[in-house]
Design a protein around this motif. Structure first.
Motif, PDB file in Angstrom:
ATOM      1  N   TYR A 268      24.838 -11.297  20.425  1.00 49.57           N
ATOM      2  CA  TYR A 268      24.684  -9.841  19.558  1.00 49.57           C
ATOM      3  C   TYR A 268      25.428  -9.840  18.557  1.00 49.57           C
ATOM      4  O   TYR A 268      26.915  -9.799  19.078  1.00 49.57           O
ATOM      5  CB  TYR A 268      23.900  -9.080  20.122  1.00 49.57           C
TER       6      TYR A 268
ATOM      7  N   GLU B  10      23.578  -4.338  16.691  1.00 50.07           N
ATOM      8  CA  GLU B  10      23.506  -4.229  18.029  1.00 50.07           C
ATOM      9  C   GLU B  10      23.968  -2.706  16.722  1.00 50.07           C
ATOM     10  O   GLU B  10      25.449  -2.829  17.542  1.00 50.07           O
ATOM     11  CB  GLU B  10      23.804  -4.192  19.466  1.00 50.07           C
TER      12      GLU B  10
ATOM     13  N   GLU C 247      27.440   0.403  19.237  1.00 54.23           N
ATOM     14  CA  GLU C 247      27.432   0.804  20.630  1.00 54.23           C
ATOM     15  C   GLU C 247      28.250   1.255  21.400  1.00 54.23           C
ATOM     16  O   GLU C 247      28.520   2.410  22.627  1.00 54.23           O
ATOM     17  CB  GLU C 247      28.663  -0.697  20.997  1.00 54.23           C
TER      18      GLU C 247
ATOM     19  N   LYS D 186      21.077  -0.601  22.406  1.00 54.11           N
ATOM     20  CA  LYS D 186      20.928  -2.110  23.164  1.00 54.11           C
ATOM     21  C   LYS D 186      19.628  -1.123  23.958  1.00 54.11           C
ATOM     22  O   LYS D 186      18.621  -1.514  24.043  1.00 54.11           O
ATOM     23  CB  LYS D 186      21.940  -2.277  23.895  1.00 54.11           C
TER      24      LYS D 186
ATOM     25  N   HIS E  16      16.005  -1.167  22.128  1.00 46.48           N
ATOM     26  CA  HIS E  16      15.629  -2.609  21.286  1.00 46.48           C
ATOM     27  C   HIS E  16      15.495  -3.033  22.918  1.00 46.48           C
ATOM     28  O   HIS E  16      13.942  -2.827  23.239  1.00 46.48           O
ATOM     29  CB  HIS E  16      16.607  -3.752  21.770  1.00 46.48           C
TER      30      HIS E  16
ATOM     31  N   TYR F 129      13.799  -7.364  24.111  1.00 46.40           N
ATOM     32  CA  TYR F 129      14.161  -8.358  24.926  1.00 46.40           C
ATOM     33  C   TYR F 129      13.198  -9.142  25.824  1.00 46.40           C
ATOM     34  O   TYR F 129      14.070  -9.903  27.166  1.00 46.40           O
ATOM     35  CB  TYR F 129      15.312  -7.360  25.358  1.00 46.40           C
TER      36      TYR F 129
ATOM     37  N   SER G 196      27.352 -12.124  26.228  1.00 45.07           N
ATOM     38  CA  SER G 196      27.420 -10.656  25.967  1.00 45.07           C
ATOM     39  C   SER G 196      29.231 -10.916  26.024  1.00 45.07           C
ATOM     40  O   SER G 196      29.829 -11.559  26.953  1.00 45.07           O
ATOM     41  CB  SER G 196      27.842  -9.673  26.879  1.00 45.07           C
TER      42      SER G 196
ATOM     43  N   TYR H  12      25.212  -3.224  26.554  1.00 40.41           N
ATOM     44  CA  TYR H  12      24.947  -4.662  26.932  1.00 40.41           C
ATOM     45  C   TYR H  12      24.301  -4.944  28.445  1.00 40.41           C
ATOM     46  O   TYR H  12      23.160  -5.724  28.600  1.00 40.41           O
ATOM     47  CB  TYR H  12      26.158  -5.528  27.027  1.00 40.41           C
TER      48      TYR H  12
ATOM     49  N   TYR I 209      20.762  -5.465  28.534  1.00 37.16           N
ATOM     50  CA  TYR I 209      20.859  -7.137  28.496  1.00 37.16           C
ATOM     51  C   TYR I 209      19.923  -7.815  30.063  1.00 37.16           C
ATOM     52  O   TYR I 209      19.423  -9.074  30.024  1.00 37.16           O
ATOM     53  CB  TYR I 209      21.074  -8.478  27.382  1.00 37.16           C
TER      54      TYR I 209
END
Length: 532
Positions: free
Chosen positions: A89, A155, A158, A164, A167, A173, A181, A412, A415
């Motif tokens: 990302y 993304e 942050e 994230k 998403h 994902y 990452s 992150y 993920y």
């Protein structure tokens, strides 16, 4: 210890990066110059969307309902297998109040004020490093007939741990086989390497809105005295008093929220305070946002239970109603040793980044400007050496309680609950402390983020490691098997397993883009920086 030789596809990826370096450096300057804050990264995200489409990716713009997010995919079909799906990302949000020109003296960017946003971590280089790594892997996959899919996400926000978790909640994902990452180094004990066991902590944020909708009902008007005028009556405290009481009382109660152990922080931001002139009218509307980093989900929940209770009592005291809404809720990070080992092995193959004499002279000029003696070697030694995972882990463990497995925060982590994920760190330009031990002001660090000689070694090295790791995952099934087996073990069976933690936001969660976040606005007076 001997270092394994590069594969032919990896050599192709590195050659691509070398030949594209000048163009990618200009690309970084473009994103750095946009310096758009969270949820307002319109030009930055559009730049990535246009570039990815030009590179042959299929791009969904505004993914999960977030205007400045995207999801891009490119598939190379070769032979009978579909190949793995590997994700990465870009981030591209800047931080309000950090505007700084790329020069070794304090000054905001031309045409801005000191209150405008600037790249601090910097996310401009984070995004370009990851983007370049994925482009290089794509080039090698095409050149050598390697099957697989590259999933590249945009993304935003942050700094609020914003996109994230959204998403993840919306299912973006699902179906990933692995994720990479990358972040510029944040810890001097981990400059060039990977997370091992100690990973990022949860980050929760909620906004409270106070409204004084019927101030005239605060008291019986017959007690207003003999002068029949509304301004003579006692007015309701209203929304300014509410936000002030919420701020001060929650500050006073911090030590009653959680035990005095572990590293946790609670920060506040007031986007709206009052919405009324300085008249004898009750202010009608105010908001305060709380953001928390804590080692466990349970600690986050405990603190927000106190904040919810405080908000209810403050609203009653000030004759307001109160509503609250989540801005974000992340999970804690889940490590993956197999993928970390593979990534660090590639880092060993290409070595740590190195900085030129021009970069060092920029740093020395900054030191002189601040009244310090310029150093022959102005950067910290760790910038140009690798940090073995065991060494970094030992440094983290030495400062944390034995029970605390998560530290600091980054979104992150979402993920990590959907696919094996590695957290890669690459050194960014960082000055040695002067003999006095004085701390440098942040503006000098931010200035180096925009100077190509200072910042290019970081993102270009990240691109090398990322591209090589992607190609390993695409061509060596044993790496992915080990990573996914470990993922299943840690989650108790994979997604939905006995130890798996589901997204903390609902599947229909709407990203909090509609609040009055800081941004540039166009007015009849021209373009202005605004916090409404």
């Amino acid at each position: 210890m001997s270092v394994e030789p590069l594969s032919i596809p990896q050599k192709s990826a590195l050659a691509f990066l070398a030949s594209s370096h000048a163009a990618l450096s200009r690309d970084h300057q473009t994103i750095w110059s946009f310096h758009e804050p969270s949820w307002r990264e319109y030009r930055s995200s559009q730049w990535y969307v246009d570039r990815l489409r030009a590179e042959g990716f299929e791009v969904e713009q505004g993914s999960a309902g977030m205007p400045t997010a995207f999801c891009a995919r490119w598939t190379n079909q070769a032979g009978e297998g579909r190949g793995p799906v590997v994700a990465g990302y870009a981030e591209y949000d800047a931080v309000p109040g950090q505007s700084q020109v790329a020069a070794p003296h304090r000054a905001p960017r031309p045409g801005t004020t000191k209150h405008a946003a600037g790249h601090t971590d910097p996310h401009s280089a984070l995004g370009i490093g990851s983007f370049a790594g994925f482009l290089a892997a794509k080039h090698a996959m095409e050149a050598h007939g390697i099957a697989g899919t590259l999933a590249f996400f945009g993304e935003p926000a942050e700094k609020m741990c914003g996109s994230k978790p959204v998403h993840a909640a919306h299912g973006y994902y699902d179906g990933l086989d692995a994720a990479i990452s990358f972040h510029p180094h944040s810890f001097n004990a981990l400059t060039n390497g990977v997370f091992w066991d100690t990973t990022s902590a949860p980050y929760w944020s909620k906004i409270y809105t106070f409204e004084c909708e019927a101030p005239e009902t605060w008291q019986n008007e017959s007690h207003g005295g003999s002068v029949a005028h509304a301004h003579a009556t006692a007015r309701a405290p209203g929304a300014i008093d509410a936000v002030c009481l919420m701020y001060t009382n929650s500050k006073l109660m911090k030590e009653s929220m959680l035990p005095h152990t572990g590293t946790w922080t609670l920060n506040e931001f007031i986007p709206v305070a009052g919405q009324a002139a300085a008249d004898n009218l009750a202010p009608a509307y105010s908001q305060i946002q709380y953001s928390m980093r804590a080692p466990t989900l349970e600690m986050c929940a405990a603190a927000f239970t106190v904040l919810d209770r405080n908000a209810a009592h403050v609203a009653a005291m000030t004759h307001c109603s109160v509503s609250s809404a989540w801005i974000t809720k992340t999970r804690s990070g889940l490590p993956n040793h197999a993928l970390a080992e593979a990534t660090y092995r590639n880092f060993e193959r290409v070595g740590a980044p190195q900085w030129s004499e021009k970069a060092k002279e920029f740093a020395r000029q900054g030191q002189r400007h601040l009244g310090h003696e310029a150093m022959p070697e102005p950067f910290i030694d760790n910038m140009t050496r690798l940090t073995p995972p065991a060494e970094a882990e030992a440094a983290f463990r030495s400062q944390l309680p034995a029970w605390q497995l998560n530290y600091a925060a980054d979104d992150y982590v979402d993920y990590t609950w959907h696919a094996p994920t590695v957290r890669l760190y690459v050194a960014r330009p960082t000055l040695k402390a002067p003999p006095s031990g004085a701390r440098y002001p942040e503006w000098l660090r931010h200035a180096m983020n925009g100077d190509p000689d200072c910042i290019d070694p970081m993102w270009s090295k990240a691109a090398q490691v990322i591209s090589m790791t992607i190609l390993d995952l695409m061509t060596d099934p044993s790496i992915l098997r080990r990573a996914q087996a470990e993922f299943r073990e840690r989650t108790g069976g994979g997604i939905g397993g006995s130890r798996w933690v589901a997204p903390l936001l609902p599947s229909d969660f709407q990203a909090p883009t509609g609040y009055n976040w800081p941004e540039w606005v166009d007015t009849p007076r021209g373009r202005e920086w605004s916090i409404l």
